[in-house]
Write an enzyme that holds these catalytic residues in place. Structure first.
Site, short mmCIF file in Angstrom:
data_model
loop_
_atom_site.label_atom_id
_atom_site.label_comp_id
_atom_site.label_asym_id
_atom_site.label_seq_id
_atom_site.Cartn_x
_atom_site.Cartn_y
_atom_site.Cartn_z
N TYR A 28 -1.96 1.87 10.99
CA TYR A 28 -0.49 0.84 10.68
C TYR A 28 -0.38 -0.11 11.88
CZ TYR A 28 3.96 -0.11 9.04
OH TYR A 28 5.34 -0.77 8.65
N ALA A 59 0.33 7.94 8.46
CA ALA A 59 0.19 9.08 9.04
C ALA A 59 0.56 10.31 8.22
CB ALA A 59 1.24 9.25 10.23
N LEU A 60 1.29 10.34 7.24
CA LEU A 60 1.39 11.32 6.20
C LEU A 60 0.06 11.57 5.44
CD1 LEU A 60 5.16 10.58 4.98
CD2 LEU A 60 4.17 12.42 6.40
N CYS A 83 -0.30 6.17 14.83
CA CYS A 83 0.85 5.80 15.69
C CYS A 83 1.98 5.78 14.90
CB CYS A 83 0.66 4.55 16.45
SG CYS A 83 1.79 3.98 17.37
N VAL A 84 3.03 6.56 15.19
CA VAL A 84 4.44 6.25 14.68
C VAL A 84 5.51 6.04 15.56
CG1 VAL A 84 6.21 7.43 13.33
CG2 VAL A 84 3.74 8.19 13.18
N GLU A 88 14.66 2.26 12.69
CA GLU A 88 16.29 2.40 12.72
C GLU A 88 16.60 3.54 11.66
OE1 GLU A 88 17.50 -1.30 11.66
OE2 GLU A 88 16.80 -2.27 13.46
N THR A 89 15.54 4.13 10.97
CA THR A 89 16.19 5.30 9.97
C THR A 89 15.41 6.62 10.39
OG1 THR A 89 14.05 4.97 8.84
CG2 THR A 89 15.82 3.52 8.32
N HIS A 91 13.19 8.07 8.79
CA HIS A 91 11.64 8.01 8.33
C HIS A 91 10.91 8.43 9.37
CE1 HIS A 91 8.45 7.48 5.83
NE2 HIS A 91 8.00 6.51 6.62
N ASN A 115 -5.26 16.56 17.29
CA ASN A 115 -4.17 15.74 16.85
C ASN A 115 -3.87 14.53 18.01
OD1 ASN A 115 -1.89 14.42 15.72
ND2 ASN A 115 -0.65 16.48 15.67
#
Length: 172
Positions: A28, A59-60, A83-84, A88-89, A91, A115
């Site tokens: 991503y 990632a999921l 990478c996450v 703003e939410t 999620h 991981n």
């Protein structure tokens, strides 16, 4: 500050039989994950491991791809990369928690997984952690998978007593 602390790093294992790793990456943030992959590949190569790479949307999906490979292929271990970055939410929390939990559950079922999915507050933190010449979290994830493979090989022939097991021990 954690970035300035010294940490002990286990020496990489030595293998007497070939090792086959699958890197599963969610690209991503491609510039960041390219660095994670480079670090993972370098560590795997230093142990003589053969590496395959697959990309998944996010990632999921990383743990699902690992679960499929564990059931349907012949890899010794897996490196989960992605990478996450907090948004703003909520999620972010869902993706971080669910991907990590799924990877942990696969590990508890016997899959050898390192991981390396970064969960960070901002891009700058991700860049620092992904740099192969810096914190090299991709390389660290590959090292973790390799250590688990070595343990699995060490223990695979260690049982004695009643039961139906093939004769002979296994070396890493």
């Amino acid at each position: 500050m954690a970035a300035n602390e010294q940490h002990y790093v286990l020496p990489l294992p030595v293998f007497h039989k070939p090792v086959k790793l699958l890197i599963v990456v969610a690209p991503y943030y491609k510039d960041i994950t390219d660095n994670l992959v480079a670090g993972a590949r370098a560590v795997a190569a230093s142990c003589g491991a053969e590496v395959d790479l697959v990309e998944v949307p996010g990632a999921l999906e990383v743990p699902t791809a690992i679960a499929l490979a564990e059931r349907m292929s012949n890899y010794d271990g897996y490196v989960a990369l992605g990478c996450v970055i907090r948004g703003e939410t909520t999620h972010y929390d869902t993706v971080c928690n669910d991907s990590s939990r799924a990877i942990s559950l696969l590990g508890l079922q016997g899959a050898c997984i390192g991981n390396g999915i970064l969960t960070v507050e901002n891009r700058e933190q991700a860049v620092v952690r992904a740099e192969p010449e810096g914190q090299n979290k991709g390389g660290g994830a590959a090292a973790a998978a390799l250590h688990l493979i070595a343990l699995a090989r060490q223990w695979s022939g260690a049982r004695t007593g009643i039961g139906f097991r093939a004769e002979g021990g296994h070396q890493a």
